[in-house]
Scaffold this motif. Structure first.
Motif, PDB file in Angstrom:
ATOM      1  N   GLU A  32      17.242  51.405 -11.359  1.00  0.00           N
ATOM      2  CA  GLU A  32      16.878  50.065 -11.828  1.00  0.00           C
ATOM      3  C   GLU A  32      15.449  49.733 -11.419  1.00  0.00           C
ATOM      4  O   GLU A  32      15.107  49.745 -10.234  1.00  0.00           O
ATOM      5  CB  GLU A  32      17.829  49.016 -11.253  1.00  0.00           C
ATOM      6  CG  GLU A  32      17.522  47.613 -11.767  1.00  0.00           C
ATOM      7  CD  GLU A  32      18.364  46.554 -11.089  1.00  0.00           C
ATOM      8  OE1 GLU A  32      19.394  46.147 -11.671  1.00  0.00           O
ATOM      9  OE2 GLU A  32      17.993  46.139  -9.963  1.00  0.00           O
ATOM     10  N   LEU A  33      14.631  49.433 -12.415  1.00  0.00           N
ATOM     11  CA  LEU A  33      13.255  49.028 -12.172  1.00  0.00           C
ATOM     12  C   LEU A  33      13.124  47.542 -12.445  1.00  0.00           C
ATOM     13  O   LEU A  33      13.536  47.062 -13.508  1.00  0.00           O
ATOM     14  CB  LEU A  33      12.302  49.804 -13.086  1.00  0.00           C
ATOM     15  CG  LEU A  33      10.835  49.349 -13.091  1.00  0.00           C
ATOM     16  CD1 LEU A  33      10.172  49.653 -11.749  1.00  0.00           C
ATOM     17  CD2 LEU A  33      10.062  49.996 -14.229  1.00  0.00           C
ATOM     18  N   GLU A  76       4.850  42.667  -8.421  1.00  0.00           N
ATOM     19  CA  GLU A  76       5.629  43.583  -7.606  1.00  0.00           C
ATOM     20  C   GLU A  76       6.354  44.596  -8.493  1.00  0.00           C
ATOM     21  O   GLU A  76       6.905  44.234  -9.532  1.00  0.00           O
ATOM     22  CB  GLU A  76       6.651  42.837  -6.748  1.00  0.00           C
ATOM     23  CG  GLU A  76       6.028  41.971  -5.667  1.00  0.00           C
ATOM     24  CD  GLU A  76       7.081  41.325  -4.784  1.00  0.00           C
ATOM     25  OE1 GLU A  76       6.780  41.054  -3.604  1.00  0.00           O
ATOM     26  OE2 GLU A  76       8.211  41.096  -5.276  1.00  0.00           O
ATOM     27  N   VAL A  77       6.329  45.855  -8.038  1.00  0.00           N
ATOM     28  CA  VAL A  77       7.062  46.943  -8.690  1.00  0.00           C
ATOM     29  C   VAL A  77       8.191  47.335  -7.748  1.00  0.00           C
ATOM     30  O   VAL A  77       7.936  47.790  -6.621  1.00  0.00           O
ATOM     31  CB  VAL A  77       6.151  48.146  -8.972  1.00  0.00           C
ATOM     32  CG1 VAL A  77       6.941  49.262  -9.662  1.00  0.00           C
ATOM     33  CG2 VAL A  77       4.956  47.729  -9.830  1.00  0.00           C
ATOM     34  N   ILE A  78       9.431  47.192  -8.207  1.00  0.00           N
ATOM     35  CA  ILE A  78      10.599  47.384  -7.348  1.00  0.00           C
ATOM     36  C   ILE A  78      11.533  48.392  -8.004  1.00  0.00           C
ATOM     37  O   ILE A  78      11.957  48.208  -9.142  1.00  0.00           O
ATOM     38  CB  ILE A  78      11.345  46.053  -7.121  1.00  0.00           C
ATOM     39  CG1 ILE A  78      10.377  44.990  -6.580  1.00  0.00           C
ATOM     40  CG2 ILE A  78      12.530  46.243  -6.194  1.00  0.00           C
ATOM     41  CD1 ILE A  78      10.959  43.586  -6.577  1.00  0.00           C
ATOM     42  N   LEU A  79      11.859  49.481  -7.295  1.00  0.00           N
ATOM     43  CA  LEU A  79      12.783  50.492  -7.807  1.00  0.00           C
ATOM     44  C   LEU A  79      14.010  50.542  -6.912  1.00  0.00           C
ATOM     45  O   LEU A  79      13.897  50.784  -5.694  1.00  0.00           O
ATOM     46  CB  LEU A  79      12.119  51.869  -7.865  1.00  0.00           C
ATOM     47  CG  LEU A  79      12.994  52.991  -8.424  1.00  0.00           C
ATOM     48  CD1 LEU A  79      13.269  52.773  -9.915  1.00  0.00           C
ATOM     49  CD2 LEU A  79      12.364  54.356  -8.202  1.00  0.00           C
ATOM     50  N   ASN A  80      15.154  50.320  -7.511  1.00  0.00           N
ATOM     51  CA  ASN A  80      16.439  50.354  -6.799  1.00  0.00           C
ATOM     52  C   ASN A  80      16.417  49.456  -5.568  1.00  0.00           C
ATOM     53  O   ASN A  80      16.916  49.814  -4.486  1.00  0.00           O
ATOM     54  CB  ASN A  80      16.800  51.787  -6.400  1.00  0.00           C
ATOM     55  CG  ASN A  80      16.997  52.688  -7.609  1.00  0.00           C
ATOM     56  OD1 ASN A  80      17.448  52.240  -8.661  1.00  0.00           O
ATOM     57  ND2 ASN A  80      16.654  53.967  -7.474  1.00  0.00           N
ATOM     58  N   GLY A  81      15.814  48.278  -5.708  1.00  0.00           N
ATOM     59  CA  GLY A  81      15.791  47.280  -4.643  1.00  0.00           C
ATOM     60  C   GLY A  81      14.682  47.452  -3.635  1.00  0.00           C
ATOM     61  O   GLY A  81      14.520  46.607  -2.744  1.00  0.00           O
ATOM     62  N   SER A 135      11.468  41.119 -15.144  1.00  0.00           N
ATOM     63  CA  SER A 135      12.174  41.959 -16.115  1.00  0.00           C
ATOM     64  C   SER A 135      12.961  43.041 -15.399  1.00  0.00           C
ATOM     65  O   SER A 135      12.618  43.442 -14.275  1.00  0.00           O
ATOM     66  CB  SER A 135      11.187  42.604 -17.094  1.00  0.00           C
ATOM     67  OG  SER A 135      10.373  43.546 -16.422  1.00  0.00           O
ATOM     68  N   VAL A 136      14.009  43.512 -16.083  1.00  0.00           N
ATOM     69  CA  VAL A 136      14.851  44.596 -15.563  1.00  0.00           C
ATOM     70  C   VAL A 136      14.839  45.734 -16.579  1.00  0.00           C
ATOM     71  O   VAL A 136      15.048  45.516 -17.777  1.00  0.00           O
ATOM     72  CB  VAL A 136      16.292  44.122 -15.325  1.00  0.00           C
ATOM     73  CG1 VAL A 136      17.168  45.289 -14.859  1.00  0.00           C
ATOM     74  CG2 VAL A 136      16.318  42.992 -14.301  1.00  0.00           C
ATOM     75  N   PRO A 162      11.689  58.895  -5.182  1.00  0.00           N
ATOM     76  CA  PRO A 162      13.064  59.404  -5.135  1.00  0.00           C
ATOM     77  C   PRO A 162      13.962  58.530  -6.014  1.00  0.00           C
ATOM     78  O   PRO A 162      13.791  57.313  -6.093  1.00  0.00           O
ATOM     79  CB  PRO A 162      13.433  59.292  -3.654  1.00  0.00           C
ATOM     80  CG  PRO A 162      12.525  58.228  -3.107  1.00  0.00           C
ATOM     81  CD  PRO A 162      11.247  58.336  -3.889  1.00  0.00           C
ATOM     82  N   GLY A 163      14.888  59.182  -6.715  1.00  0.00           N
ATOM     83  CA  GLY A 163      15.770  58.427  -7.607  1.00  0.00           C
ATOM     84  C   GLY A 163      17.214  58.831  -7.455  1.00  0.00           C
ATOM     85  O   GLY A 163      17.555  59.779  -6.739  1.00  0.00           O
ATOM     86  N   ARG A 164      18.079  58.111  -8.152  1.00  0.00           N
ATOM     87  CA  ARG A 164      19.513  58.384  -8.102  1.00  0.00           C
ATOM     88  C   ARG A 164      19.874  59.512  -9.080  1.00  0.00           C
ATOM     89  O   ARG A 164      19.326  59.585 -10.172  1.00  0.00           O
ATOM     90  CB  ARG A 164      20.291  57.131  -8.471  1.00  0.00           C
ATOM     91  CG  ARG A 164      20.062  55.954  -7.538  1.00  0.00           C
ATOM     92  CD  ARG A 164      20.657  54.700  -8.152  1.00  0.00           C
ATOM     93  NE  ARG A 164      20.491  53.531  -7.282  1.00  0.00           N
ATOM     94  CZ  ARG A 164      20.665  52.276  -7.680  1.00  0.00           C
ATOM     95  NH1 ARG A 164      21.013  52.033  -8.940  1.00  0.00           N
ATOM     96  NH2 ARG A 164      20.501  51.287  -6.835  1.00  0.00           N
ATOM     97  N   SER A 165      20.813  60.323  -8.685  1.00  0.00           N
ATOM     98  CA  SER A 165      21.320  61.374  -9.563  1.00  0.00           C
ATOM     99  C   SER A 165      22.704  61.059 -10.101  1.00  0.00           C
ATOM    100  O   SER A 165      23.161  61.713 -11.045  1.00  0.00           O
ATOM    101  CB  SER A 165      21.368  62.710  -8.807  1.00  0.00           C
ATOM    102  OG  SER A 165      22.251  62.609  -7.692  1.00  0.00           O
ATOM    103  N   ASP A 166      23.386  60.079  -9.497  1.00  0.00           N
ATOM    104  CA  ASP A 166      24.757  59.750  -9.890  1.00  0.00           C
ATOM    105  C   ASP A 166      24.870  58.401 -10.593  1.00  0.00           C
ATOM    106  O   ASP A 166      25.968  57.929 -10.888  1.00  0.00           O
ATOM    107  CB  ASP A 166      25.669  59.766  -8.666  1.00  0.00           C
ATOM    108  CG  ASP A 166      25.192  58.786  -7.580  1.00  0.00           C
ATOM    109  OD1 ASP A 166      24.050  58.266  -7.717  1.00  0.00           O
ATOM    110  OD2 ASP A 166      25.940  58.548  -6.616  1.00  0.00           O
ATOM    111  N   ALA A 167      23.730  57.760 -10.870  1.00  0.00           N
ATOM    112  CA  ALA A 167      23.745  56.459 -11.543  1.00  0.00           C
ATOM    113  C   ALA A 167      22.357  56.178 -12.099  1.00  0.00           C
ATOM    114  O   ALA A 167      21.380  56.871 -11.778  1.00  0.00           O
ATOM    115  CB  ALA A 167      24.167  55.349 -10.570  1.00  0.00           C
ATOM    116  N   GLU A 168      22.258  55.158 -12.952  1.00  0.00           N
ATOM    117  CA  GLU A 168      20.957  54.766 -13.470  1.00  0.00           C
ATOM    118  C   GLU A 168      20.090  54.221 -12.350  1.00  0.00           C
ATOM    119  O   GLU A 168      20.581  53.710 -11.332  1.00  0.00           O
ATOM    120  CB  GLU A 168      21.106  53.701 -14.554  1.00  0.00           C
ATOM    121  CG  GLU A 168      21.687  54.191 -15.851  1.00  0.00           C
ATOM    122  CD  GLU A 168      21.705  53.102 -16.907  1.00  0.00           C
ATOM    123  OE1 GLU A 168      21.628  53.454 -18.092  1.00  0.00           O
ATOM    124  OE2 GLU A 168      21.787  51.916 -16.541  1.00  0.00           O
TER     125      GLU A 168
END
Length: 649
Positions: A612-613, A578-583, A547-548, A604-610
């Protein structure tokens, strides 16, 4: 109609059988005939009852705006414009105008509407009683019929909101009673016409109920006082013309109002009426509109059975008043069945449920007299075994006890709904008031269109953006909030719930939940997810093998919280998850023994885009394929909780 002594010589109570045609020679009130005036104890009893019933209406006062219509009415008190659906056509001009008068003295718009609605609720018992008497019902039957009607759950509960139904119905019943009295007193006919014209100024559709009394009284008066008929007609038409002309003048323009009326008519025809192919079958809705306006089977079945007995007894005894009840209320009920929104049957039925109440009172009176008694040629009442019946006095006492018991049953059944109204603020109002108290005015605010009128009325000191769903809100909107008419099972969401017990069976079944959610916690479910299941806070989603999920932007870090279930009993080997965040793989879990998992990650996450989990599992069950079940979906994980929040300082 003075009370007679009982067999023991003592003075009887106000509503004993002799006062209403009891005794050896039963004086049944003449259908649509002269009304015996209530004197002495009877008048006092009616006055006391009217006051007590009025006081009970205070228990139904709502703490805030619940329904869409209440919000539209509240907006209209401040800025009336039918073209903009403030309120919706036909505009209910007299209802809004009366609230404007109250608002002029400093009462808030919503509360001003409640004042007018309460005045209608206060008057509903005497109005129902007056109409019942003019239709020819005996004093006791009219009294208890009006009392039962007043305590019907929908009549009681809707009297405490900002709805036009109770004021319009009170005007309707008083107007019909006066018009019928006008066959004997022409001046009453004139005043009845005035009240019916005022009723039309609130709800024009109620004229369908008034048609029979107006026709009967007019035919009679044309022979004796045709000038009264002409004068009443002119006065009524003038009142209606003034009310609706003022409504047009207060709105944008005549053309705009006409277009709004046409659009409303088309909407009703395509969505609410029988012409809508997706509307439930008419046979199914007939049960709803005619027999179950309050959505509780046991309660309504009890009332319907008693009413059916009353109808059969009236037919057997050739009681014409019951036939007039069908003539008055039947056409309106049929029109409602064919054309009105079935989810609001509790409100629409207020206008015609007096028929249920009067038939129930008639049935209880018949039961009280003794269902097995028969009348002998000499006029005495005896039982089937030949013994003399105890008399109508005992029968009257029994029917009074039974009728009082039914009223008590209605009070007990409705009390939980009233307690909820008294202790809980309606969720839409509670959610928006929370926003006003806790969300800075500088924060972007989004409100679901399902709460559009609520947001327009309650949030007037800041900019509000109306959206169909949370998916329309950009994930880059940092610091913003969204108000939605349902619960959001995420950390950070503020939820507001109204208990469903009883209220769910009385009012329109919506707006029992609302939530205020930070934009930073809203997630969008993409590929690989099945539809959400469950209800309220107990919801979940199944996914297949992969799932995405799209997560909002964060300043630096975000907290991911997961709760999920692995269907090990249907898998041959333990799956790897598996749990994958932003690849990037965040976690790898081998589900060998446990079926339920809960994990929290600060990432850590993106501030300029969504962000993806992706969730991936190596095993999934398919009930239809593997076990012969009905579910043909691939079921890899059942996710019970998935939330994402910005933890950056």
């Amino acid at each position: 109609m003075r009370a007679q002594g009982s067999a023991g010589g003592a003075q009887g109570p106000a509503l004993r059988a002799q006062d209403v045609g009891g005794g050896g020679q039963r004086r049944s009130a003449q259908p649509l005939g002269p009304e015996p005036r209530a004197l002495g104890p009877q008048r006092k009893l009616l006055l006391i009852t009217a006051i007590v019933v009025a006081l009970t209406r205070l228990a139904a006062i709502s703490h805030g705006i619940w329904d869409w219509d209440e919000a539209l009415f509240s907006i209209a008190v401040g800025d009336y414009n039918v073209a903009n659906h403030q309120p919706h056509p036909p505009g209910y001009p007299l209802f809004v105008a009366a609230a404007k008068v109250v608002h002029f003295f400093g009462v808030p718009e919503f509360r001003a509407l409640q004042v007018i609605a309460l005045l209608g609720a206060f008057a509903i018992f005497p109005a129902a009683f007056a109409l019942a008497r003019e239709l020819g019902f005996e004093l006791r039957t009219a009294y208890f019929g009006a009392l039962i009607y007043s305590f019907f759950p929908n009549v009681w509960v809707y009297g405490g909101g900002a709805y036009s139904d109770l004021p319009a119905t009170a005007l309707l019943y008083f107007g019909c009673a006066l018009v019928l009295r006008g066959r004997r007193e022409p001046r009453a006919y004139l005043w009845g016409a005035v009240l019916l014209a005022l009723c039309v100024g609130i709800r024009p559709q109620h004229l369908l109920i008034a048609a029979v009394p107006v026709l009967v009284a007019t035919v009679k008066l044309l022979r004796t006082s045709w000038k009264t008929v002409v004068a009443a007609g002119v006065v009524a038409l003038l009142i209606i013309a003034v009310i609706y002309t003022a409504a047009v003048v207060a709105s944008a323009s005549y053309d705009d109002v006409r277009k709004a009326m046409v659009g409303q008519r088309e909407w009703l025809a395509k969505v609410d009426s029988y012409e809508n192919p997706h509307r439930p079958p008419l046979a199914q809705l007939a049960r709803l509109f005619f027999f179950k306006p309050v959505q509780n089977t046991r309660l309504m079945l009890t009332i319907d059975i008693i009413a059916a007995l009353g109808f059969l007894a009236a037919i057997f005894r050739r009681r014409v008043p019951v036939l007039w009840v069908f003539a008055l209320f039947g056409p309106f009920a049929v029109v409602a069945w064919l054309n009105f929104d079935f989810s609001v049957v509790g409100r629409y039925s207020i206008a015609y449920m007096l028929a249920h109440a009067l038939l129930a009172a008639e049935g209880l009176a018949w039961i009280g007299r003794g269902a097995l008694s028969v009348r002998r040629p000499n006029g005495q009442r005896t039982t089937d075994n030949g013994q003399q019946h105890r008399g109508d006095g005992a029968g009257a006492s029994a029917s009074i006890v039974l009728s009082s018991a039914l009223v008590l049953l209605l009070v007990i059944w409705t009390t939980p709904a009233l307690v909820a109204l008294q202790t809980v603020t309606p969720p839409p109002t509670a959610a928006l008031e929370w926003v006003k108290a806790n969300v800075p005015k500088s924060s972007p605010l989004f409100v679901s269109t399902g709460l559009g009128p609520h947001g327009t009325y309650l949030i007037r000191d800041r900019e509000v953006h109306f959206v169909e769903s949370a998916s329309e809100v950009s994930a880059l909107t940092l610091g913003g909030y969204i108000v939605q008419p349902h619960l959001v099972p995420h950390h950070g969401a503020h939820s507001f719930v109204m208990p469903r017990r009883r209220l769910w069976e009385i009012v329109r079944p919506r707006h029992f939940e609302a939530s205020v959610t930070p934009i930073s916690t809203i997630v969008r479910f993409g590929d690989g997810w099945h539809l959400e299941e469950g209800e309220g806070m107990s919801t979940w989603r199944w996914m297949g093998h992969e799932s995405v999920t799209h997560l909002p932007a964060v300043r630096k870090e975000g907290r991911l919280h997961l709760k999920f279930y692995v269907p090990l009993d249907g898998l041959k080997t333990p799956p790897t998850i598996e749990v994958i965040l932003n690849g990037k793989v965040v976690d790898r879990i081998v589900a060998a023994a446990e079926t339920d998992y809960e994990r929290t990650y600060t990432l850590p996450g993106r501030s300029d885009a969504e962000n993806e989990l992706r969730l991936v599992t190596s095993g999934a069950v398919n009930p239809a394929r593997d076990h012969g079940g009905a579910d043909s979906r691939d079921l890899g994980l059942r996710v019970n909780m998935l939330s994402w929040s910005d933890t950056s300082p």
